[in-house]
Motif scaffolding. Structure first.
Motif, PDB file in Angstrom:
ATOM      1  N   ASN A  84       0.865  -1.208  -0.028  1.00  0.00           N
ATOM      2  CA  ASN A  84      -0.071  -0.061   0.004  1.00  0.00           C
ATOM      3  C   ASN A  84       0.734   1.236   0.107  1.00  0.00           C
ATOM      4  O   ASN A  84       1.480   1.340   0.709  1.00  0.00           O
ATOM      5  N   GLN A  85       0.916   1.890  -1.046  1.00  0.00           N
ATOM      6  CA  GLN A  85       1.709   3.264  -1.159  1.00  0.00           C
ATOM      7  C   GLN A  85       0.828   4.338  -0.477  1.00  0.00           C
ATOM      8  O   GLN A  85      -0.359   4.477  -0.471  1.00  0.00           O
ATOM      9  N   ASN A  86       1.556   5.189   0.239  1.00  0.00           N
ATOM     10  CA  ASN A  86       1.006   6.305   0.966  1.00  0.00           C
ATOM     11  C   ASN A  86       0.621   7.161  -0.031  1.00  0.00           C
ATOM     12  O   ASN A  86       1.435   7.887  -0.393  1.00  0.00           O
ATOM     13  N   LYS A  87      -0.543   7.331  -0.133  1.00  0.00           N
ATOM     14  CA  LYS A  87      -1.111   8.417  -0.984  1.00  0.00           C
ATOM     15  C   LYS A  87      -1.261   9.627  -0.579  1.00  0.00           C
ATOM     16  O   LYS A  87      -1.645  10.475  -1.140  1.00  0.00           O
ATOM     17  N   GLN A  88      -1.605   9.743   0.809  1.00  0.00           N
ATOM     18  CA  GLN A  88      -1.636  10.955   1.578  1.00  0.00           C
ATOM     19  C   GLN A  88      -0.278  11.621   1.820  1.00  0.00           C
ATOM     20  O   GLN A  88       0.719  11.198   2.511  1.00  0.00           O
ATOM     21  N   GLN A  89       0.206  12.615   1.126  1.00  0.00           N
ATOM     22  CA  GLN A  89       1.234  13.295   1.162  1.00  0.00           C
ATOM     23  C   GLN A  89       1.054  14.557   2.277  1.00  0.00           C
ATOM     24  O   GLN A  89       0.370  15.473   1.785  1.00  0.00           O
ATOM     25  N   THR A  90       1.726  14.582   3.475  1.00  0.00           N
ATOM     26  CA  THR A  90       1.599  15.741   4.136  1.00  0.00           C
ATOM     27  C   THR A  90       2.546  16.762   3.919  1.00  0.00           C
ATOM     28  O   THR A  90       3.364  16.371   3.588  1.00  0.00           O
ATOM     29  N   GLU A  91       1.678  17.855   3.786  1.00  0.00           N
ATOM     30  CA  GLU A  91       2.740  18.905   3.289  1.00  0.00           C
ATOM     31  C   GLU A  91       3.282  19.644   4.560  1.00  0.00           C
ATOM     32  O   GLU A  91       2.979  19.805   5.465  1.00  0.00           O
ATOM     33  N   GLY A  92       4.694  19.601   4.226  1.00  0.00           N
ATOM     34  CA  GLY A  92       5.783  20.253   5.119  1.00  0.00           C
ATOM     35  C   GLY A  92       5.412  21.868   5.256  1.00  0.00           C
ATOM     36  O   GLY A  92       4.922  22.443   4.500  1.00  0.00           O
ATOM     37  N   TYR A  93       5.908  22.264   6.307  1.00  0.00           N
ATOM     38  CA  TYR A  93       6.094  23.715   6.398  1.00  0.00           C
ATOM     39  C   TYR A  93       6.854  24.389   5.217  1.00  0.00           C
ATOM     40  O   TYR A  93       7.956  24.038   4.750  1.00  0.00           O
ATOM     41  N   GLN A  94       6.115  25.226   4.561  1.00  0.00           N
ATOM     42  CA  GLN A  94       6.735  25.943   3.450  1.00  0.00           C
ATOM     43  C   GLN A  94       7.112  27.197   3.587  1.00  0.00           C
ATOM     44  O   GLN A  94       7.645  27.844   2.656  1.00  0.00           O
ATOM     45  N   GLY A  95       6.807  28.006   4.712  1.00  0.00           N
ATOM     46  CA  GLY A  95       7.359  29.296   5.141  1.00  0.00           C
ATOM     47  C   GLY A  95       8.660  29.263   5.448  1.00  0.00           C
ATOM     48  O   GLY A  95       9.562  28.407   5.363  1.00  0.00           O
ATOM     49  N   ASP A  96       9.012  30.623   5.714  1.00  0.00           N
ATOM     50  CA  ASP A  96      10.467  30.903   6.298  1.00  0.00           C
ATOM     51  C   ASP A  96      10.749  30.284   7.638  1.00  0.00           C
ATOM     52  O   ASP A  96       9.968  30.745   8.688  1.00  0.00           O
ATOM     53  N   LEU A  97      11.615  29.663   7.927  1.00  0.00           N
ATOM     54  CA  LEU A  97      12.121  29.113   9.224  1.00  0.00           C
ATOM     55  C   LEU A  97      12.333  30.249  10.434  1.00  0.00           C
ATOM     56  O   LEU A  97      12.609  29.874  11.405  1.00  0.00           O
ATOM     57  N   ASP A  98      12.664  31.340   9.854  1.00  0.00           N
ATOM     58  CA  ASP A  98      13.139  32.479  10.612  1.00  0.00           C
ATOM     59  C   ASP A  98      12.053  33.228  11.416  1.00  0.00           C
ATOM     60  O   ASP A  98      11.920  33.815  12.462  1.00  0.00           O
ATOM     61  N   ASP A  99      10.592  32.892  10.936  1.00  0.00           N
ATOM     62  CA  ASP A  99       9.473  33.348  11.141  1.00  0.00           C
ATOM     63  C   ASP A  99       8.994  32.693  12.167  1.00  0.00           C
ATOM     64  O   ASP A  99       8.156  31.500  11.689  1.00  0.00           O
ATOM     65  N   HIS A 100       9.148  32.603  13.583  1.00  0.00           N
ATOM     66  CA  HIS A 100       8.863  31.817  14.454  1.00  0.00           C
ATOM     67  C   HIS A 100       7.202  31.733  14.745  1.00  0.00           C
ATOM     68  O   HIS A 100       6.742  30.896  14.957  1.00  0.00           O
ATOM     69  N   GLU A 101       6.615  32.861  14.676  1.00  0.00           N
ATOM     70  CA  GLU A 101       5.300  33.136  14.781  1.00  0.00           C
ATOM     71  C   GLU A 101       4.505  32.264  13.877  1.00  0.00           C
ATOM     72  O   GLU A 101       3.658  31.508  14.033  1.00  0.00           O
ATOM     73  N   ASN A 102       4.872  32.226  12.564  1.00  0.00           N
ATOM     74  CA  ASN A 102       4.340  31.596  11.522  1.00  0.00           C
ATOM     75  C   ASN A 102       4.614  30.174  11.682  1.00  0.00           C
ATOM     76  O   ASN A 102       3.460  29.386  11.335  1.00  0.00           O
ATOM     77  N   TYR A 103       5.408  29.573  12.162  1.00  0.00           N
ATOM     78  CA  TYR A 103       5.800  28.194  12.375  1.00  0.00           C
ATOM     79  C   TYR A 103       4.897  27.917  13.299  1.00  0.00           C
ATOM     80  O   TYR A 103       4.547  26.629  13.363  1.00  0.00           O
ATOM     81  N   GLN A 104       4.836  28.571  14.473  1.00  0.00           N
ATOM     82  CA  GLN A 104       3.881  27.920  15.503  1.00  0.00           C
ATOM     83  C   GLN A 104       2.391  28.222  15.142  1.00  0.00           C
ATOM     84  O   GLN A 104       1.699  27.176  15.615  1.00  0.00           O
ATOM     85  N   ARG A 105       2.065  28.847  14.192  1.00  0.00           N
ATOM     86  CA  ARG A 105       0.538  28.804  13.761  1.00  0.00           C
ATOM     87  C   ARG A 105       0.625  27.465  12.920  1.00  0.00           C
ATOM     88  O   ARG A 105      -0.470  26.981  13.070  1.00  0.00           O
TER      89      ARG A 105
END
Length: 170
Positions: A84-105
Motif C-alpha cells: 500500500n503506497q501512502n497516497k496521503q502526502q503531508t505537506e511540510g512547512y513551506q514558510g520561512d524558518l526564521d518566522d517563528h510565529e508563522n511556524y507556531q501557527r
C-alpha cells in the motif's frame, strides 16, 4: 581494579581449557575403545589419512549425507500482503524558518487537525469494540476481559470529550 573480574574470568577460562586439553590428549593416547586400531590408524607424525585406511576400518557415516540444496524448494509464498503506497502526502512547512510565529501557527494547525482526526476516528473504533464486546458476552468470556473492553471504550470516549473540550476552548 576496574577490569579485575574480566581478567579473572579470562584466567579461569584459560586454566579450564588447558586442563581439558591435557585430559583429552591423555585419553586420546590411551584410546577410548576396546578395539585395537593401532595398526590401521596413522602415526602421530603422519598428518594424512589415506582412503584405504578408512576403507579398512569400514567407516560409514551414521546418517546419510543430504545435500541441503536438494531439500530446499523455491515456491511462491501462500500469501503476499498488498503493498500500500501512502497516497496521503503531508505537506511540510513551506514558510520561512526564521518566522517563528508563522511556524507556531503551522504547528498549532497540525495539532488541531490531529485532534479532529482522533475525534472522528473514535466513533468507528468504538463501534468495532462494542461489536466485539457483544460477541464476547455471547461467547461467555471471563468478566475481566469484558471489563477490559468496557474500560477501553470508556477511555476512548473520555479522550474524545477531552479533545473536543480543548478544541472548543481555543
Amino acid at each position: 581494579m576496574k577490569y579485575w573480574r574480566a581478567i579473572l574470568i579470562v584466567l579461569l577460562s584459560a586454566a579450564i581449557a588447558s586442563f581439558i586439553w591435557a585430559f583429552w590428549s591423555i585419553v586420546w593416547e590411551q584410546g577410548t575403545s576396546s578395539v585395537d586400531l593401532s595398526n590401521t590408524m596413522p602415526h602421530k607424525n603422519d598428518n594424512t589419512v589415506k582412503h584405504t585406511e578408512l576403507a579398512e576400518l569400514n567407516f560409514e557415516p551414521s546418517t546419510p549425507v543430504i545435500n541441503p540444496i536438494d531439500s530446499i524448494a523455491i515456491t511462491d509464498p501462500e500469501y503476499l500482503p498488498p503493498i500500500n503506497q501512502n497516497k496521503q502526502q503531508t505537506e511540510g512547512y513551506q514558510g520561512d524558518l526564521d518566522d517563528h510565529e508563522n511556524y507556531q501557527r503551522y504547528q498549532a494547525s497540525k495539532e488541531v487537525a490531529l485532534k479532529q482526526a482522533y475525534i472522528e476516528a473514535v466513533d468507528g473504533k468504538v463501534e468495532k469494540l462494542e461489536a466485539l464486546l457483544k460477541k464476547g458476552i455471547e461467547a461467555r468470556l471471563p468478566e475481566t476481559q469484558l471489563q477490559e473492553a468496557r474500560d477501553k471504550i470508556a477511555g476512548l470516549r473520555e479522550m474524545q470529550k477531552q479533545l473536543q473540550n480543548e478544541l472548543d476552548n481555543k
